[in-house]
Enzyme design. Structure first.
Site, PDB file in Angstrom:
ATOM      1  N   GLY A 247       0.777  -1.241   0.000  1.00 39.83           N
ATOM      2  CA  GLY A 247       0.000   0.000   0.000  1.00 39.83           C
ATOM      3  C   GLY A 247       0.796   1.272   0.000  1.00 39.83           C
TER       4      GLY A 247
ATOM      5  CG  ASP B  92       5.047  -1.153   0.113  1.00 39.83           C
ATOM      6  OD1 ASP B  92       6.085  -1.664  -0.373  1.00 39.83           O
ATOM      7  OD2 ASP B  92       4.198  -0.573  -0.578  1.00 39.83           O
TER       8      ASP B  92
ATOM      9  CG  ASP C 285       8.767  -9.461  -1.023  1.00 42.34           C
ATOM     10  OD1 ASP C 285       7.868  -9.349  -1.880  1.00 42.34           O
ATOM     11  OD2 ASP C 285       9.936  -9.762  -1.326  1.00 42.34           O
ATOM     12  CG  PHE C 286       3.803  -8.176  -3.401  1.00 42.14           C
ATOM     13  CD1 PHE C 286       4.748  -8.830  -4.174  1.00 42.14           C
ATOM     14  CD2 PHE C 286       3.448  -6.879  -3.760  1.00 42.14           C
ATOM     15  CE1 PHE C 286       5.330  -8.232  -5.263  1.00 42.14           C
ATOM     16  CE2 PHE C 286       4.026  -6.260  -4.861  1.00 42.14           C
ATOM     17  CZ  PHE C 286       4.968  -6.948  -5.621  1.00 42.14           C
TER      18      PHE C 286
ATOM     19  CG  HIS D 210      -1.106  -1.647 -13.180  1.00 37.33           C
ATOM     20  ND1 HIS D 210      -1.466  -0.416 -13.664  1.00 37.33           N
ATOM     21  CD2 HIS D 210      -0.288  -1.412 -12.114  1.00 37.33           C
ATOM     22  CE1 HIS D 210      -0.898   0.530 -12.940  1.00 37.33           C
ATOM     23  NE2 HIS D 210      -0.185  -0.051 -11.986  1.00 37.33           N
TER      24      HIS D 210
END
Length: 412
Positions: free
Chosen positions: A252, A276, A297-298, A317
């Site tokens: 975010g 984040d 970390d995603f 995206h």
């Protein structure tokens, strides 16, 4: 039928027959338009662009694309970089500005500045009062704002070579759709070894400008939780466990979304969590203190299990499908069946009649990151056909001109 095009075609209006009908349509729309009516304004923009393109000859459009537009970008970016637009606003937003005086204050060659401003004016972004004397328009006034002006420094000055030289990259890949995040048009154009163009902007000292640019891009858009898009009080709050995580804002950034959510719904149930990378979280200082800040970390295991909603804004995206599937898999693992939702706030390109901002975003993602803005069909394929255990339950949109939709997902 001839298979060749006569050169005379290039010097005739592109579609003279369409002009009367377009003017009629514009007049009709204008008669119904009231300030704040975004749908009608959107339709008028599309019609006005069609009218201009119908009137212009192909030769004129070529000159605009290859001479005028690049020259305008050069002039606007130079103005941002040297502080021209800020100086003009400081001297008076409604004042008449003399080129000689501006050049002296900026330490610029007055002949150079005069040439730049003459083109900006010819392109409709300054009002000419006399020779070398101009007044600002609303657009050039806005360039004094960092969230607007920094877009030119970042996207044109910082990484603008990538789309211009995209064709060279495609030659190397034998004209294949780019899907490799480790080898993009940016890497080829800048001969760079950094992970991506965003990291490159940070490496050349444009990290703050990039953040401000993104803030400017979001201006004037409804937030994801606005009742016109996603009615959180009907769809998210009922059934939410009072002391459990309500919204986890994955990647975010500085917390703009989650903080706005807190301001608009101060009596929300549950907890709000911003995630984040650690350096970003350290800079997320201007948000409500009740929002938990968590380094994450995603691509790693999601530490928050069973939240009511996992939210991602303009994350997927930035990445081709293979990386997106890894991000989504980590989220799906943490979701609670029948309770958790995944809310993705991103562009959804319709099957026909795509809005120009959506296709522009797709071109930017493609030429910089080998990623994409996705169509509705592509979202279904990414989320439902990848074995992630997720399904799309609804696309939530605010209307015709909406670029971003809330894509609501749940475990299948």
């Amino acid at each position: 039928m001839s298979s060749t095009v006569d050169l005379s075609l290039a010097t005739q209006p592109s579609d003279a027959d369409a002009v009367p009908g377009l003017i009629k349509d514009l007049n009709a729309l204008n008669g119904n338009w009231k300030e704040g009516d975004e749908e009608t304004r959107y339709k008028m923009i599309v019609k006005a662009r069609s009218l201009l393109q119908s009137l212009m000859t192909p030769r004129e459009q070529t000159v605009q694309h290859t001479w005028a537009d690049p020259g305008l970008g050069a002039a606007l970016t130079t103005g941002v970089d040297v502080g021209l637009w800020k100086l003009m606003v400081k001297n008076g937003v409604d004042a008449v500005h003399n080129v000689e005086d501006l050049a002296k204050s900026l330490g610029m060659d007055p002949e150079l500045l005069g040439r730049l401003l003459r083109h900006v004016c010819a392109m409709g972004h300054l009002e000419e009062v006399a020779q070398d004397e101009y007044k600002l328009t609303n657009f050039t006034r806005s360039l004094s704002l960092d969230v607007i002006g920094d877009s030119y420094l970042c996207l044109l000055g910082g990484i603008g070579r990538s789309p211009i030289e995209f064709y060279k990259f495609l030659r190397e890949t034998n004209w294949r759709n780019p899907v490799d995040a480790t080898r993009t048009a940016f890497h080829v154009s800048y001969d760079s070894k950094v992970p991506n163009s965003m990291a490159y902007l940070g490496s050349i000292g444009m990290g703050p400008q990039m953040n401000r640019m993104m803030g400017g891009y979001r201006q004037g858009r409804l937030p994801w939780h606005h009742p016109k898009i996603y009615p959180v009080e009907e769809e998210l709050f009922p059934g939410a466990e009072p002391d459990a995580p309500l919204v986890v804002d994955v990647a975010g950034g500085l917390g703009h979304d989650i903080d706005e959510f807190k301001r608009n719904y101060p009596n929300h149930p549950g907890k709000l969590i911003l995630q984040d990378l650690a350096p970003v979280i350290e800079d997320a200082k201007d948000i409500d203190p009740s929002i938990e800040r968590m380094p994450h970390d995603f691509l790693a295991e999601q530490p928050i299990r069973g939240a009511r909603a996992y939210f991602m804004h303009s994350i997927l995206h930035d990445w081709p499908d293979d990386v997106c599937q890894k991000i989504l898999a980590r989220t799906a693992e943490a979701m609670k069946p029948g309770y958790s939702k995944l809310l993705i706030f991103e562009c959804v390109i319709p099957r026909t009649g795509a809005y120009w901002e959506s296709t522009a975003g797709d071109m930017l993602m493609m030429t910089q990151l080998s990623a994409c803005e996705r169509t509705e069909d592509q979202w279904h394929k990414l989320i439902e056909d990848s074995g992630l255990g997720l399904k799309i339950t609804k696309f939530w949109s605010s209307g015709l001109s909406a670029v971003e939709n809330v894509i609501e997902c749940a475990l299948a």
